[in-house]
Design a protein around this motif. Structure first.
Motif, PDB file in Angstrom:
ATOM      1  N   VAL A   1       6.600   5.796  14.959  1.00  0.00           N
ATOM      2  CA  VAL A   1       6.895   5.474  13.752  1.00  0.00           C
ATOM      3  C   VAL A   1       6.498   7.627  13.144  1.00  0.00           C
ATOM      4  CG1 VAL A   1       5.257   4.576  11.957  1.00  0.00           C
ATOM      5  CG2 VAL A   1       6.112   3.412  13.308  1.00  0.00           C
ATOM      6  N   VAL A   2       7.011   7.438  12.512  1.00  0.00           N
ATOM      7  CA  VAL A   2       7.109   8.738  11.690  1.00  0.00           C
ATOM      8  C   VAL A   2       6.931   9.170  10.513  1.00  0.00           C
ATOM      9  CG1 VAL A   2       8.316  10.918  10.819  1.00  0.00           C
ATOM     10  CG2 VAL A   2       9.145  10.135  13.245  1.00  0.00           C
ATOM     11  N   MET A   3       4.937   9.439  10.241  1.00  0.00           N
ATOM     12  CA  MET A   3       4.521   8.807   8.755  1.00  0.00           C
ATOM     13  C   MET A   3       3.899   9.944   8.102  1.00  0.00           C
ATOM     14  SD  MET A   3       0.458   8.455  10.591  1.00  0.00           S
ATOM     15  CE  MET A   3       0.077   8.799   9.227  1.00  0.00           C
ATOM     16  N   GLY A   4       4.510   9.177   6.569  1.00  0.00           N
ATOM     17  CA  GLY A   4       3.514  10.843   5.705  1.00  0.00           C
ATOM     18  C   GLY A   4       3.511   9.815   4.895  1.00  0.00           C
ATOM     19  N   VAL A   5       2.993  10.878   3.799  1.00  0.00           N
ATOM     20  CA  VAL A   5       3.806  10.312   1.849  1.00  0.00           C
ATOM     21  C   VAL A   5       4.950  10.609   1.734  1.00  0.00           C
ATOM     22  CG1 VAL A   5       0.891  10.916   1.478  1.00  0.00           C
ATOM     23  CG2 VAL A   5       2.950  12.950   1.618  1.00  0.00           C
TER      24      VAL A   5
ATOM     25  N   LEU B   1       0.503   4.850   5.689  1.00  0.00           N
ATOM     26  CA  LEU B   1      -0.552   5.677   5.277  1.00  0.00           C
ATOM     27  C   LEU B   1      -1.813   5.505   5.639  1.00  0.00           C
ATOM     28  CD1 LEU B   1       0.589   5.929   1.610  1.00  0.00           C
ATOM     29  CD2 LEU B   1       0.644   7.501   3.361  1.00  0.00           C
ATOM     30  N   ARG B   2      -2.601   3.659   5.691  1.00  0.00           N
ATOM     31  CA  ARG B   2      -3.668   3.378   5.771  1.00  0.00           C
ATOM     32  C   ARG B   2      -4.074   3.206   7.711  1.00  0.00           C
ATOM     33  NH1 ARG B   2      -6.060  -0.427   2.893  1.00  0.00           N
ATOM     34  NH2 ARG B   2      -8.257  -0.332   3.597  1.00  0.00           N
ATOM     35  N   ARG B   3      -5.364   3.605   8.472  1.00  0.00           N
ATOM     36  CA  ARG B   3      -5.317   3.282   9.959  1.00  0.00           C
ATOM     37  C   ARG B   3      -5.257   1.405   9.514  1.00  0.00           C
ATOM     38  NH1 ARG B   3      -9.538   4.873  13.772  1.00  0.00           N
ATOM     39  NH2 ARG B   3      -8.686   3.011  15.721  1.00  0.00           N
TER      40      ARG B   3
ATOM     41  N   TYR C   1      -2.680  -0.164   8.177  1.00  0.00           N
ATOM     42  CA  TYR C   1      -1.241   0.006   8.429  1.00  0.00           C
ATOM     43  C   TYR C   1      -0.791  -0.357   9.790  1.00  0.00           C
ATOM     44  CZ  TYR C   1      -1.733   0.150   3.202  1.00  0.00           C
ATOM     45  OH  TYR C   1      -2.764  -0.380   2.205  1.00  0.00           O
ATOM     46  N   ARG C   2      -1.659   0.815   9.490  1.00  0.00           N
ATOM     47  CA  ARG C   2      -0.719   1.097  11.705  1.00  0.00           C
ATOM     48  C   ARG C   2      -1.552  -0.059  12.494  1.00  0.00           C
ATOM     49  NH1 ARG C   2      -2.752   6.359   9.132  1.00  0.00           N
ATOM     50  NH2 ARG C   2      -4.420   6.665   9.278  1.00  0.00           N
ATOM     51  N   GLU C   3      -2.293   0.147  12.319  1.00  0.00           N
ATOM     52  CA  GLU C   3      -2.826  -1.798  13.321  1.00  0.00           C
ATOM     53  C   GLU C   3      -2.059  -2.866  13.102  1.00  0.00           C
ATOM     54  OE1 GLU C   3      -6.835  -1.707  12.340  1.00  0.00           O
ATOM     55  OE2 GLU C   3      -7.400   0.150  13.174  1.00  0.00           O
ATOM     56  N   SER C   4      -1.826  -3.086  11.763  1.00  0.00           N
ATOM     57  CA  SER C   4      -0.184  -3.981  11.741  1.00  0.00           C
ATOM     58  C   SER C   4       0.441  -4.079  12.699  1.00  0.00           C
ATOM     59  CB  SER C   4      -0.895  -4.562  10.280  1.00  0.00           C
ATOM     60  OG  SER C   4       0.364  -5.513   9.354  1.00  0.00           O
ATOM     61  N   ILE C   5       0.690  -2.622  11.857  1.00  0.00           N
ATOM     62  CA  ILE C   5       2.260  -2.690  12.532  1.00  0.00           C
ATOM     63  C   ILE C   5       2.639  -2.257  14.330  1.00  0.00           C
ATOM     64  CG2 ILE C   5       4.166  -0.513  13.082  1.00  0.00           C
ATOM     65  CD1 ILE C   5       3.507   0.524   9.930  1.00  0.00           C
TER      66      ILE C   5
ATOM     67  N   PRO D   1      -5.730   9.955   6.972  1.00  0.00           N
ATOM     68  CA  PRO D   1      -4.771  11.173   8.262  1.00  0.00           C
ATOM     69  C   PRO D   1      -5.091  10.047  10.260  1.00  0.00           C
ATOM     70  CG  PRO D   1      -5.696  12.002   7.136  1.00  0.00           C
ATOM     71  CD  PRO D   1      -6.165  11.103   6.749  1.00  0.00           C
ATOM     72  N   LEU D   2      -4.545  10.343  11.251  1.00  0.00           N
ATOM     73  CA  LEU D   2      -4.625   9.791  12.072  1.00  0.00           C
ATOM     74  C   LEU D   2      -6.088  10.454  12.580  1.00  0.00           C
ATOM     75  CD1 LEU D   2      -1.213   9.927  13.986  1.00  0.00           C
ATOM     76  CD2 LEU D   2      -2.106   8.030  13.358  1.00  0.00           C
ATOM     77  N   GLU D   3      -6.664   8.854  13.319  1.00  0.00           N
ATOM     78  CA  GLU D   3      -8.183   9.197  13.830  1.00  0.00           C
ATOM     79  C   GLU D   3      -7.661   9.781  15.209  1.00  0.00           C
ATOM     80  OE1 GLU D   3     -11.506   9.169  12.060  1.00  0.00           O
ATOM     81  OE2 GLU D   3     -10.356   8.837   9.985  1.00  0.00           O
ATOM     82  N   PRO D   4      -8.536  10.614  16.125  1.00  0.00           N
ATOM     83  CA  PRO D   4      -8.545  11.012  16.952  1.00  0.00           C
ATOM     84  C   PRO D   4      -8.505  10.209  18.366  1.00  0.00           C
ATOM     85  CG  PRO D   4     -11.211  12.609  16.224  1.00  0.00           C
ATOM     86  CD  PRO D   4     -10.343  11.181  14.725  1.00  0.00           C
ATOM     87  N   ASP D   5      -8.853   8.230  17.706  1.00  0.00           N
ATOM     88  CA  ASP D   5      -8.874   7.585  18.571  1.00  0.00           C
ATOM     89  C   ASP D   5      -7.628   6.587  18.964  1.00  0.00           C
ATOM     90  OD1 ASP D   5      -9.240   6.654  16.754  1.00  0.00           O
ATOM     91  OD2 ASP D   5     -10.564   4.470  17.076  1.00  0.00           O
ATOM     92  N   GLU D   6      -6.701   7.208  17.311  1.00  0.00           N
ATOM     93  CA  GLU D   6      -5.070   6.461  17.206  1.00  0.00           C
ATOM     94  C   GLU D   6      -4.251   7.123  17.572  1.00  0.00           C
ATOM     95  OE1 GLU D   6      -4.693   5.208  13.425  1.00  0.00           O
ATOM     96  OE2 GLU D   6      -6.083   6.299  13.102  1.00  0.00           O
TER      97      GLU D   6
END
Length: 178
Positions: free
Chosen positions: A10-14, A88-90, A92-96, A142-147
């Motif tokens: 996933v290419v993510m960002g604003v 944009l949010r963690r 959301y990334r977890e949901s994807i 922003p991505l956390e180190p554990d993501e």
């Protein structure tokens, strides 16, 4: 890039960071499918954003489920997939990732507010108005180190940015145990 198994990126960002352009370039590099998550928004979400109203989480959940399903469908067909999605949010990334049913790598297109605002002002025909950029940056986690993923600067050309992502993905693939 030589992949051993289909993968999801996933290419993510604003808004205005270049997600659609970079995702298409990256998909061409890895021989994968490209999905623009903007195309998966229901008409009500598009109308809301076009009117300058930020989406709520309730607006986003069904859309994020569609993004995950689009990834799952392509991977089931044996195809790598690159998705352009704000994510944009963690949560959301977890949901994807949950909807995809498999690990997803995130490449965060990182750039200065001024650069992105200038790019948004220069583009034509997109439903997202420049006025929503502040809300995008306010929402961004922003991505956390554990993501699973990494940030990449967008101050170069789109080709250079896509190449930097491909390089990082290839390095990660080589470093992971088989």
């Amino acid at each position: 890039m030589n992949t051993q198994a289909p993968q999801a990126i996933v290419v993510m960002g604003v808004a205005g960071s270049g997600k659609t352009t970079i995702a298409a370039l990256l998909a061409a590099r890895i021989g994968g499918d490209v999905v623009d998550a903007d195309d998966l928004h229901p008409a009500t979400n598009v109308a809301k954003m076009a009117a300058g109203t930020p989406l709520t989480d309730d607006d986003r959940w069904p859309w994020l489920a569609e993004v995950g399903a689009a990834i799952r469908k392509r991977l089931a067909a044996g195809r790598p997939v690159v998705v352009a999605c704000s994510a944009l949010r963690r949560v959301y990334r977890e949901s994807i990732t949950a909807g995809a049913g498999t690990p997803v790598q995130f490449a965060h297109l990182d750039g200065a507010h001024e650069l992105i605002a200038a790019r948004m002002a220069a583009r034509a025909g997109h439903f997202m108005p420049t006025g929503l950029l502040d809300s995008q940056f306010a929402t961004l986690e922003p991505l956390e180190p554990d993501e699973p993923g990494f940030a990449v600067a967008i101050d170069g050309s789109p080709d250079a940015t896509a190449e930097a992502i491909a390089f990082r993905l290839d390095d990660a693939r080589k470093a992971s145990p088989a």
